[in-house]
Design a protein around this motif. Structure first.
Motif, mmCIF file in Angstrom:
data_model
loop_
_atom_site.group_PDB
_atom_site.id
_atom_site.type_symbol
_atom_site.label_atom_id
_atom_site.label_comp_id
_atom_site.label_asym_id
_atom_site.label_seq_id
_atom_site.Cartn_x
_atom_site.Cartn_y
_atom_site.Cartn_z
ATOM 1 N N ILE A 114 38.876 34.253 42.651
ATOM 2 C CA ILE A 114 39.301 35.538 42.084
ATOM 3 C C ILE A 114 40.344 36.197 42.971
ATOM 4 O O ILE A 114 41.334 36.734 42.492
ATOM 5 C CB ILE A 114 38.083 36.472 41.888
ATOM 6 C CG1 ILE A 114 37.187 35.931 40.767
ATOM 7 C CG2 ILE A 114 38.542 37.890 41.559
ATOM 8 C CD1 ILE A 114 35.895 36.703 40.589
ATOM 9 N N VAL A 115 40.139 36.147 44.276
ATOM 10 C CA VAL A 115 41.084 36.825 45.169
ATOM 11 C C VAL A 115 42.193 35.899 45.652
ATOM 12 O O VAL A 115 43.072 36.316 46.392
ATOM 13 C CB VAL A 115 40.379 37.452 46.389
ATOM 14 C CG1 VAL A 115 39.319 38.438 45.939
ATOM 15 C CG2 VAL A 115 39.764 36.381 47.277
ATOM 16 N N LEU A 142 32.908 41.775 45.623
ATOM 17 C CA LEU A 142 32.651 41.259 44.280
ATOM 18 C C LEU A 142 31.496 40.267 44.240
ATOM 19 O O LEU A 142 31.020 39.902 43.163
ATOM 20 C CB LEU A 142 33.913 40.568 43.742
ATOM 21 C CG LEU A 142 35.136 41.464 43.517
ATOM 22 C CD1 LEU A 142 36.311 40.635 43.048
ATOM 23 C CD2 LEU A 142 34.813 42.544 42.506
ATOM 24 N N ASP A 145 28.540 40.723 41.944
ATOM 25 C CA ASP A 145 28.860 41.143 40.585
ATOM 26 C C ASP A 145 28.295 42.539 40.328
ATOM 27 O O ASP A 145 27.579 42.772 39.355
ATOM 28 C CB ASP A 145 28.264 40.132 39.589
ATOM 29 C CG ASP A 145 28.853 40.329 38.198
ATOM 30 O OD1 ASP A 145 29.890 41.003 38.090
ATOM 31 O OD2 ASP A 145 28.258 39.828 37.236
ATOM 32 N N PRO A 146 28.597 43.480 41.234
ATOM 33 C CA PRO A 146 27.902 44.770 41.212
ATOM 34 C C PRO A 146 28.446 45.713 40.144
ATOM 35 O O PRO A 146 29.558 45.566 39.672
ATOM 36 C CB PRO A 146 28.193 45.333 42.604
ATOM 37 C CG PRO A 146 29.503 44.748 42.973
ATOM 38 C CD PRO A 146 29.627 43.429 42.288
ATOM 39 N N ARG A 147 27.613 46.692 39.789
ATOM 40 C CA ARG A 147 28.021 47.671 38.781
ATOM 41 C C ARG A 147 28.806 48.812 39.393
ATOM 42 O O ARG A 147 29.492 49.548 38.708
ATOM 43 C CB ARG A 147 26.774 48.258 38.114
ATOM 44 C CG ARG A 147 26.073 47.273 37.241
ATOM 45 C CD ARG A 147 24.731 47.815 36.866
ATOM 46 N NE ARG A 147 23.994 46.836 36.102
ATOM 47 C CZ ARG A 147 22.681 46.839 35.995
ATOM 48 N NH1 ARG A 147 21.984 47.760 36.620
ATOM 49 N NH2 ARG A 147 22.074 45.923 35.292
ATOM 50 N N GLY A 162 50.666 42.239 45.803
ATOM 51 C CA GLY A 162 49.240 42.417 46.071
ATOM 52 C C GLY A 162 48.751 43.767 45.592
ATOM 53 O O GLY A 162 47.642 43.896 45.071
ATOM 54 N N ARG A 164 49.933 45.472 43.131
ATOM 55 C CA ARG A 164 49.811 45.434 41.679
ATOM 56 C C ARG A 164 48.543 44.690 41.273
ATOM 57 O O ARG A 164 47.833 45.077 40.350
ATOM 58 C CB ARG A 164 51.047 44.755 41.078
ATOM 59 C CG ARG A 164 51.242 45.118 39.630
ATOM 60 C CD ARG A 164 52.444 44.419 39.069
ATOM 61 N NE ARG A 164 52.312 42.973 39.171
ATOM 62 C CZ ARG A 164 53.221 42.120 38.726
ATOM 63 N NH1 ARG A 164 54.322 42.568 38.191
ATOM 64 N NH2 ARG A 164 53.036 40.823 38.830
ATOM 65 N N TRP A 165 48.266 43.631 42.013
ATOM 66 C CA TRP A 165 47.063 42.861 41.713
ATOM 67 C C TRP A 165 45.810 43.717 41.877
ATOM 68 O O TRP A 165 44.920 43.727 41.035
ATOM 69 C CB TRP A 165 47.013 41.630 42.622
ATOM 70 C CG TRP A 165 45.708 40.922 42.549
ATOM 71 C CD1 TRP A 165 45.260 40.165 41.507
ATOM 72 C CD2 TRP A 165 44.672 40.932 43.527
ATOM 73 N NE1 TRP A 165 44.000 39.701 41.785
ATOM 74 C CE2 TRP A 165 43.624 40.153 43.022
ATOM 75 C CE3 TRP A 165 44.546 41.516 44.783
ATOM 76 C CZ2 TRP A 165 42.452 39.947 43.733
ATOM 77 C CZ3 TRP A 165 43.383 41.311 45.492
ATOM 78 C CH2 TRP A 165 42.351 40.534 44.967
ATOM 79 N N GLN A 168 45.474 46.165 39.041
ATOM 80 C CA GLN A 168 44.973 45.562 37.805
ATOM 81 C C GLN A 168 43.492 45.227 37.924
ATOM 82 O O GLN A 168 42.722 45.419 36.981
ATOM 83 C CB GLN A 168 45.773 44.291 37.478
ATOM 84 C CG GLN A 168 47.165 44.612 36.982
ATOM 85 C CD GLN A 168 48.064 43.391 36.949
ATOM 86 O OE1 GLN A 168 47.711 42.328 37.481
ATOM 87 N NE2 GLN A 168 49.223 43.533 36.341
ATOM 88 N N ARG A 172 40.537 46.566 35.549
ATOM 89 C CA ARG A 172 39.734 45.611 34.789
ATOM 90 C C ARG A 172 38.244 45.793 35.084
ATOM 91 O O ARG A 172 37.406 45.774 34.185
ATOM 92 C CB ARG A 172 40.166 44.185 35.136
ATOM 93 C CG ARG A 172 39.663 43.140 34.166
ATOM 94 C CD ARG A 172 40.493 41.876 34.253
ATOM 95 N NE ARG A 172 40.691 41.468 35.638
ATOM 96 C CZ ARG A 172 39.792 40.830 36.352
ATOM 97 N NH1 ARG A 172 38.616 40.537 35.833
ATOM 98 N NH2 ARG A 172 40.047 40.482 37.595
ATOM 99 N N ALA A 175 37.154 48.722 33.235
ATOM 100 C CA ALA A 175 37.090 48.463 31.798
ATOM 101 C C ALA A 175 35.833 47.685 31.443
ATOM 102 O O ALA A 175 35.350 47.740 30.312
ATOM 103 C CB ALA A 175 38.338 47.701 31.360
ATOM 104 N N GLU A 176 35.309 46.951 32.400
ATOM 105 C CA GLU A 176 34.069 46.219 32.160
ATOM 106 C C GLU A 176 32.850 47.132 32.245
ATOM 107 O O GLU A 176 31.718 46.656 32.187
ATOM 108 C CB GLU A 176 33.930 45.081 33.179
ATOM 109 C CG GLU A 176 34.890 43.927 32.911
ATOM 110 C CD GLU A 176 34.986 42.951 34.075
ATOM 111 O OE1 GLU A 176 35.906 42.116 34.056
ATOM 112 O OE2 GLU A 176 34.154 43.026 35.003
ATOM 113 N N ARG A 178 32.138 49.199 34.819
ATOM 114 C CA ARG A 178 31.628 49.464 36.170
ATOM 115 C C ARG A 178 32.120 50.810 36.673
ATOM 116 O O ARG A 178 33.094 51.366 36.164
ATOM 117 C CB ARG A 178 32.111 48.370 37.123
ATOM 118 C CG ARG A 178 31.649 46.987 36.736
ATOM 119 C CD ARG A 178 32.333 45.949 37.614
ATOM 120 N NE ARG A 178 32.527 44.714 36.892
ATOM 121 C CZ ARG A 178 31.703 43.678 36.956
ATOM 122 N NH1 ARG A 178 30.643 43.733 37.708
ATOM 123 N NH2 ARG A 178 31.948 42.596 36.269
#
Lengths: 391, 307
Positions: A114-115, A142, A145-147, A162, A164-165, A168, A172, A175-176, A178
């Motif tokens: 992911i990173v 991460l 997978d915490p809330r 980086g 910008r990453w 985003q 994201r 948006a999930e 969290r």
């Protein structure tokens, strides 16, 4: 959901955070803004149970962090990119954290992907750049997978791509569904990333509002007007005429005038009626950065109102965590104008010792008094109690 | 951006566990973590840094190397000058310093690097982390020192057993002088104390260092304190030889850490006529008590103080 109630932290006589109450809601990115030393990191450490609050409480999902049975599955945090043993490889670093919270080993490679650190996973993190360190810290956050996710200055040391990453990624994650709480001292970054802002200065809450409200409340439009340089009397004449018409006029350093409270056509009409030629009449909008500077400046001001008007004490430090309380108001003004407050100087009228709330006087283009109340006044209205009694 | 690692914006697109709109409403019930998780984590931590490898290798080399040299030197003499396994002491006197360093580092390296904040964020049960560290460290150092002391004891036993006893060093003689054996030999109690006993002693000393490191949170502070604790009582006792202070000096010497180690090798600082009376276990017990007290203090400190 993170909830803080009356959170305070004293280190000896020094007050790092005072009576902070706020909520961080799920589903959006909440920016946590404040100058260096304003208490952001201390607040984050208290949220994570690393520092015990001197008073007040803070809970995550209704439970104080240290009571969570499996904290890493609930809360992930990046506090400091270099908060790891440099002699350990990235993979082993993540592995020991995964094991500590009973997370299966394969998750380590997932977060490395992911990173984007998979290819250097076996290298000792000592040799990592700050940006790579940030990515590794984000990977650790991460893992479970915490809330709820907390990031303290996550873009420090990252290159534009980086940054910008990270932006985003935050969006994201929010948006999930969290809860994402990101601290920064850069307003510009937060304006792009966050939907909601919590602004603190010198450990106290300055603003708790959506970015939209913040912009509406703080970035007042103004016009810049320039009269012929050759005829200074025109300038004075125009100043008087515009003031009479209900505008607020502030002279700028280069001889131009900054007008707020009047629309452009009205300014033109007033000038025409007074028979004044204009060399410039242009619309402007104060940037968020300026608004933020003005706001955090407000947090500083009442400790340093002794600054003689029109004498900005050089490129002073932005507020630096000195306690707001128990500090003599006639202090030697350790910090005065922030570099960012551009046109400000002359406006501060009385060098008096008045810790007067509403107007941050130095900056000449503050929002008109009738503007939305949201911003600056807050801190100054705080009771100036002795730090002692908060214990 | 000339990153040596993968293009970052590509990664999020990959349908990982974070990808897409996985709101995962049906999350499995989160099981709480337990000490076993923390032990696995601490094992990963301790084996994945070089300081562990280095300190343990140095300890092993010192104990076995100096033990071998001592055995060679003793072998050349006409008599058995020391108890058969006693030559292991000299290597271990130095080797224990490596274990002390490792014990302090196990905790303080987390504080000096800031790793402790990451650890405590993942596992807010601070005492569990300390317990796991103590268990992993103690087990690792005990096994490593047991290997070193056993190998050394085997070397000494192979090279020195059976040498004639010097008439002036009767330490190996049994309770009854008339039953005196003529050649040097190691009793099972001597074996036990010079291997298991010494390893327990050194591992406990390391555990004490770990507790001191937790209390001080500083590598130099912890190592210095431990060196002082090990060396000072004996050194001070050397200056307390006058009549008025002799008793204090004797007590300092008797209860010094060095004497504790030495006694386990059946060479107590105070000469004992009757060798069968030499017993290292009481001083080992004393060290265990001191270590327990320090650990209790460390637990209190770690649970209350800000990280």
């Amino acid at each position: 959901m993170i909830e803080a109630f009356g959170l305070s932290k004293h280190y000896g006589a020094k007050t790092a955070v005072y009576n902070l109450s706020f909520q961080v809601r799920p589903g959006i990115v909440t920016g946590f803004l404040g100058p260096n030393g304003s208490g952001k990191s201390t607040t984050m450490r208290m949220i994570l149970g690393l520092d015990e609050p001197s008073s007040g409480t803070v809970t995550i999902g209704g439970t104080s962090f240290r009571r969570h049975p499996n904290a890493a599955r609930q809360v992930g945090a990046l506090l400091d990119a270099k908060a790891l043993h440099g002699g350990r490889s990235a993979r082993n670093h993540l592995l020991c954290l995964a094991q500590l919270s009973g997370i299966p080993k394969r998750r380590v490679d997932e977060v490395l992907d992911i990173v984007g650190l998979r290819s250097v996973a076996g290298k000792r993190s000592k040799g990592f750049s700050l940006g790579m360190g940030q990515r590794l810290g984000i990977a650790a956050a991460l893992l479970g997978d915490p809330r709820v996710l907390l990031f303290d200055e996550p873009v420090n040391g990252l290159d534009p791509e980086g940054i910008r990453w990270v932006r985003q990624l935050m969006k994201r994650l929010a948006a999930e569904g969290r809860t994402v709480f990101v601290s920064s001292h850069l307003m510009s970054e937060m304006a792009l990333t966050a939907e909601h802002l919590i602004v603190i200065g010198r450990g106290q809450l300055l603003a708790d509002q959506s970015v939209k409200e913040f912009i509406a409340a703080n970035s007042a439009d103004f016009a810049r007007v320039r009269t012929p340089d050759t005829e200074p009397q025109l300038r004075e004449k125009l100043t008087a005429a515009l003031a009479e018409a209900g505008g607020r006029v502030d002279p700028e350093a280069d001889g131009a005038l900054r007008i707020s409270g009047l629309p452009l056509p009205r300014i033109s009409d007033v000038a025409h009626a007074a028979d004044i030629r204009l060399w410039e009449l242009s619309p402007h909008q104060a940037s968020l950065e300026e608004a933020y500077m003005r706001m955090t400046q407000g947090a500083v001001d009442y400790a340093s109102t002794a600054v003689p008007g029109g004498q900005p004490a050089g490129p002073g430090q932005p507020p630096h965590g000195t306690p707001p309380h128990g500090m003599p108001p006639h202090g030697t003004a350790p910090y005065a104008m922030p570099q960012g407050a551009p046109f400000g100087a002359p406006a501060a009228p009385g060098g008096g010792f008045v810790p007067q709330p509403p107007q941050p006087p130095q900056t000449g283009f503050g929002p008109p008094p009738q503007g939305p109340p949201a911003a600056a006044p807050a801190p100054v209205q705080q009771p100036t109690s002795d730090p002692e009694d908060a214990r | 951006m000339s990153t040596p690692y993968a293009a970052p914006q590509a990664a999020p697109a990959a349908p990982g566990p974070h990808g897409g709109v996985d709101h995962r409403p049906a999350r499995p019930v989160e099981q709480s973590t337990h000490l076993g998780h923390a032990i696995a984590s601490e094992w990963t931590k301790i084996r994945s840094v070089r300081s562990t490898i280095w300190t343990l290798a140095v300890m092993f080399a010192l104990v076995v190397g100096i033990g071998l040299l001592t055995a060679l030197a003793l072998e050349s003499g006409p008599y058995a000058e020391l108890p058969v396994l006693g030559g292991g002491l000299f290597g271990m006197m130095l080797g224990q310093l490596a274990i002390i360093t490792l014990g302090v580092l196990t905790v303080t390296s987390e504080y000096s690097t800031g790793m402790i904040r990451t650890t405590m964020t993942v596992c807010p049960k601070r005492t569990r982390v300390l317990t796991a560290k103590a268990i992993v460290f103690f087990a690792l150092t005990f096994v490593m020192t047991l290997a070193a002391t056993s190998l050394t004891a085997l070397i000494h036993s192979a090279m020195l057993e059976g040498k004639p006893l010097s008439p002036y060093h009767d330490l190996n003689v049994g309770a009854d002088p008339s039953q005196a054996v003529e050649t040097a030999t190691a009793t099972s109690q001597q074996w036990l104390q010079a291997t298991v006993g010494v390893s327990l002693f050194v591992a406990l000393l390391g555990l004490l260092s770990l507790a001191v490191g937790t209390l001080l949170r500083s590598t130099p502070g912890g190592v210095t304190t431990m060196l002082g604790l090990v060396l000072l009582p004996f050194l001070i006792s050397l200056f307390l030889m006058t009549e008025s202070t002799r008793e204090l000096g004797d007590a300092l010497r008797e209860y010094s850490m060095l004497n504790g180690l030495s006694t386990l090798y059946h060479m107590p600082f105070e000469f004992t006529e009757d060798a069968s009376q030499v017993n290292g276990w009481p001083l080992l017990g004393l060290l265990a008590a001191v270590t327990a007290a320090a650990l209790i203090a460390a637990y209190a400190r770690i649970s209350t103080r800000d990280v």
